[in-house]
Design a protein around this motif. Structure first.
Motif, PDB file in Angstrom:
ATOM      1  N   UNK A 274      42.546  44.496  -7.904  1.00 23.42           N
ATOM      2  CA  UNK A 274      41.152  44.471  -8.329  1.00 23.42           C
ATOM      3  C   UNK A 274      40.185  44.475  -7.150  1.00 23.42           C
ATOM      4  N   UNK A 275      40.578  43.886  -6.039  1.00 25.84           N
ATOM      5  CA  UNK A 275      39.699  43.863  -4.871  1.00 25.84           C
ATOM      6  C   UNK A 275      39.434  45.279  -4.362  1.00 25.84           C
ATOM      7  N   UNK A 276      40.500  46.051  -4.269  1.00 25.93           N
ATOM      8  CA  UNK A 276      40.373  47.447  -3.836  1.00 25.93           C
ATOM      9  C   UNK A 276      39.608  48.268  -4.859  1.00 25.93           C
ATOM     10  N   UNK A 277      39.846  48.021  -6.130  1.00 25.48           N
ATOM     11  CA  UNK A 277      39.132  48.757  -7.177  1.00 25.48           C
ATOM     12  C   UNK A 277      37.625  48.490  -7.106  1.00 25.48           C
ATOM     13  N   UNK A 278      37.244  47.219  -6.884  1.00 17.72           N
ATOM     14  CA  UNK A 278      35.812  46.903  -6.804  1.00 17.72           C
ATOM     15  C   UNK A 278      35.171  47.577  -5.594  1.00 17.72           C
ATOM     16  N   UNK A 279      35.899  47.608  -4.484  1.00 14.24           N
ATOM     17  CA  UNK A 279      35.386  48.254  -3.270  1.00 14.24           C
ATOM     18  C   UNK A 279      35.126  49.735  -3.531  1.00 14.24           C
ATOM     19  N   UNK A 280      36.055  50.382  -4.209  1.00 15.05           N
ATOM     20  CA  UNK A 280      35.899  51.805  -4.520  1.00 15.05           C
ATOM     21  C   UNK A 280      34.787  52.038  -5.534  1.00 15.05           C
ATOM     22  N   UNK A 281      34.680  51.166  -6.539  1.00 11.76           N
ATOM     23  CA  UNK A 281      33.657  51.327  -7.572  1.00 11.76           C
ATOM     24  C   UNK A 281      32.258  51.241  -6.973  1.00 11.76           C
ATOM     25  N   UNK A 282      32.067  50.375  -5.981  1.00 10.50           N
ATOM     26  CA  UNK A 282      30.749  50.232  -5.360  1.00 10.50           C
ATOM     27  C   UNK A 282      30.343  51.477  -4.586  1.00 10.50           C
ATOM     28  N   UNK A 283      31.312  52.271  -4.181  1.00 12.54           N
ATOM     29  CA  UNK A 283      31.020  53.480  -3.399  1.00 12.54           C
ATOM     30  C   UNK A 283      31.017  54.741  -4.240  1.00 12.54           C
ATOM     31  N   UNK A 284      31.142  54.587  -5.552  1.00  8.05           N
ATOM     32  CA  UNK A 284      31.015  55.725  -6.446  1.00  8.05           C
ATOM     33  C   UNK A 284      29.587  56.281  -6.374  1.00  8.05           C
ATOM     34  N   UNK A 285      29.459  57.592  -6.430  1.00 10.63           N
ATOM     35  CA  UNK A 285      28.172  58.303  -6.381  1.00 10.63           C
ATOM     36  C   UNK A 285      27.480  58.193  -5.028  1.00 10.63           C
ATOM     37  N   UNK A 286      28.184  57.718  -3.995  1.00 12.95           N
ATOM     38  CA  UNK A 286      27.533  57.515  -2.694  1.00 12.95           C
ATOM     39  C   UNK A 286      27.220  58.824  -1.981  1.00 12.95           C
ATOM     40  N   UNK A 287      27.693  59.955  -2.504  1.00 13.52           N
ATOM     41  CA  UNK A 287      27.384  61.249  -1.900  1.00 13.52           C
ATOM     42  C   UNK A 287      26.164  61.895  -2.567  1.00 13.52           C
ATOM     43  N   UNK A 288      25.602  61.244  -3.591  1.00 14.74           N
ATOM     44  CA  UNK A 288      24.424  61.793  -4.266  1.00 14.74           C
ATOM     45  C   UNK A 288      23.159  61.458  -3.495  1.00 14.74           C
ATOM     46  N   UNK A 289      22.075  62.156  -3.823  1.00 15.36           N
ATOM     47  CA  UNK A 289      20.813  61.941  -3.119  1.00 15.36           C
ATOM     48  C   UNK A 289      20.259  60.534  -3.339  1.00 15.36           C
ATOM     49  N   UNK A 290      20.608  59.922  -4.476  1.00 21.05           N
ATOM     50  CA  UNK A 290      20.115  58.575  -4.744  1.00 21.05           C
ATOM     51  C   UNK A 290      20.594  57.585  -3.689  1.00 21.05           C
TER      52      UNK A 290
END
Length: 569
Positions: A274-290
């Motif tokens: 779960x620790x790794x999953x949360x780390x990845x989830x926080x970086x979702x959409x990080x390549x978008x302009x937002x």
């Protein structure tokens, strides 16, 4: 009039001023400085012709407007009105006559010679010495002519003979930007709104996802991908990102080095971590302009190490599903080749492809095997050169390519790979805890026990999961999956529903890695204690002994605590 042609016409307006300004300024400066020969490697003939035409006729970009000629082997030399001004059935004479016509033309001009590289040799063919000599003879005349003249060579391949190395300038013409692809998408949506045949269900963020997913495609390929997404179900929505990624798969297949990995595996299909999953989830959409509004860069990557069978490869595949990005697997075995210099070229080609279709995920499985033996001299330093090439790219890359590397034997990796700046974080995947074992058991039991004939009186209750999880203490995820399969084979062989005793028997018949490789696991944990972050959250971590429950204590029993720094994300 096709949508693509309509979009290309927009180059003459203001829509693409920001997107094409750099290449237009570059070309105009080279033309004004009278660079005689310019070479552009591209598959997009129509797109580059549109840009060159705009530069040649725009007095704001170039002081002296110039006539535009195009040459193809199939048509000969054609003027801007579409009239053939020079042609011959003899291939060599056709090229020579076209060059003669350009030199005698009384006025400023630009010629775009398409696929002229056929006269330049390569791949076992000798260059046409007469055509090459003719080009060299023309250089001084072109530079000092009263009327400025320039020749563009366009081709999908970069192929230059040694004779012209010093006389030809290579111009980088990148694939369409996100803004250009977005314009294609907007135009197709606008055309559809007139007919109303396709239902459009897109929010601004969804449109950005679709256009970003199409990065790495040519305008024609992007148009085809969007058209396919529209007609498949009559709806264009956020789910059509998958259709775009399928079109990108064609690019990957043609490289022969990278493998396009398709997987329907989701994060919820993986128990624990779960620790790794949360780390990845926080970086979702990080390549978008937002994300740019927060001043955030695209994440570089993550290195996942740990015991074999712990789920490192599974979570690598699940990232693609969570982030809706293409997953590319780099096989280091395909990088190394017997031909001198080709291994380095293969690595450059793999990196270029990954960046061309960015945003993307580049997965290197068991990276320690690819970069082992760096200190040896058996390959004349090829491994060291490729490793240095990869490190430099990892440090300096600006394209949103997320690198996920997995390793079982972390001690086999050179220390320079693991310093800050290469990867954002290093995670350690340990043997699953009690809670994680329950989750893994639940995932596999629910996945396989779908038929009432097989299930019978067996119910997946919390009590059953708890008892089985206690019994398989020390098992990795792959071993837990296998014991479920073994129990089902037992029931299948006896043509009856599965029983709880089948699972108990499968556990008793399995000797886990925590016993057979106890020393190696202890070594990995000692390394991870100070160098990596545990993929398991703090609240799940429990002390672990290598002796499975239910077995008698032994004098040489190996005990050790779990490894990895406990940081919650």
């Amino acid at each position: 009039m096709s949508v693509l042609y309509h979009i290309l016409l927009l180059y003459e307006g203001d829509l693409f001023v920001g997107a094409t300004k750099t290449i237009e300024i570059t070309l105009s400066n080279l033309l004004k400085a009278r660079f005689p020969y310019l070479y552009i490697q591209t598959w997009e003939e129509d797109r580059i012709l549109s840009v060159i035409r705009n530069v040649a006729t725009n007095e704001e970009l170039i002081k002296t407007p110039r006539s535009l000629f195009t040459w193809r082997l199939t048509t000969g030399l054609v003027d801007s009105q579409g009239e053939i001004v020079s042609n011959s059935s003899n291939h060599q004479q056709q090229a020579l006559q076209a060059l003669d016509y350009l030199m005698k033309y009384d006025g400023p001009c630009i010629a775009v010679m398409q696929d002229f590289h056929i006269y330049f040799g390569g791949k076992g063919k000798l260059p046409d010495v007469e055509v090459i000599r003719k080009l060299r003879d023309m250089i001084l005349t072109m530079k000092h002519s009263f009327h400025p003249k320039n020749i563009f060579f366009t081709s999908p391949f970069l192929n230059l003979p040694d004779d012209l190395q010093k006389d030809v300038t290579i111009v980088d013409f990148k694939l369409p930007t996100n803004k250009e692809i977005m314009a294609v998408l907007d135009e197709m949506i606008a055309i559809n709104e007139q007919s109303g045949r396709i239902s459009i269900n897109l929010q601004p963020e969804d449109k950005e996802r679709l256009s970003k997913a199409a990065l790495g495609l040519t305008l024609s390929e992007a148009e085809n991908a969007f058209a396919r997404a529209m007609v498949e179900d009559g709806i264009l929505d956020a789910d059509d990102v998958q259709v775009i990624l399928e079109e990108k798969e064609q690019i990957i297949k043609k490289t022969g080095i990278l493998e396009f990995v398709t997987s329907d595996l989701k994060m919820e299909d993986i128990g624990g971590l779960e620790n790794l999953k949360r780390w990845l989830a926080k970086r979702n959409k990080s390549w978008l302009d937002s994300a740019r509004e927060y001043g955030l860069p695209a994440p570089k990557g993550v290195l996942i190490t740990g015991v074999p069978g712990g789920g490192k490869s599974l979570i690598s595949k699940a990232i693609s599903s969570m982030w809706h990005l293409p997953l590319l697997r780099l096989d280091m075995g395909k990088i190394f080749s017997g031909i001198v210099g080709s291994s380095e070229e293969n690595m450059r080609k793999a990196i270029y492809t990954a960046e061309a279709i960015a945003p993307s995920i580049l997965w290197i499985d068991e990276i320690e095997k690819g970069f082992s033996g760096l200190n040896g001299s058996g390959d004349s330093g090829t491994s060291s050169r490729i490793f240095g090439q990869f490190l430099t790219w990892m440090q300096e890359k600006t394209a949103p390519v997320f690198v996920i590397a997995t390793a079982n034997n972390i001690s086999g990796l050179p220390p320079e790979l693991m310093r800050k700046g290469r990867f954002d974080e290093i995670f350690f995947v340990d043997l699953p805890t009690l809670r994680e074992r329950k989750e893994i058991l639940h995932v596999h039991l629910k996945k396989r026990l779908t038929s009432p004939r097989v299930t019978g009186a067996f119910n997946i209750t919390d009590e059953v999961l708890q008892r089985l999880a206690d019994l398989c203490d020390g098992f990795v995820g792959a071993e837990i999956e296998q014991l479920v399969i073994d129990a089902l084979f037992e029931a299948y062989a006896n043509d009856r529903p599965v029983l709880y005793e089948d699972f108990e028997r499968a556990i008793q018949n399995t000797v886990p890695l925590s016993i057979t490789q106890a020393e190696q696991i202890r070594s990995i944990r000692e390394w991870a204690n100070v160098r990596a972050v545990t993929a398991t959250p703090k609240e799940d971590i429990e002390p672990y002994t290598a002796q499975p429950k239910g077995e008698p204590e032994k004098a040489n029993d190996i005990r050790f605590t779990r490894g990895g720094r406990t940081i919650d994300f």
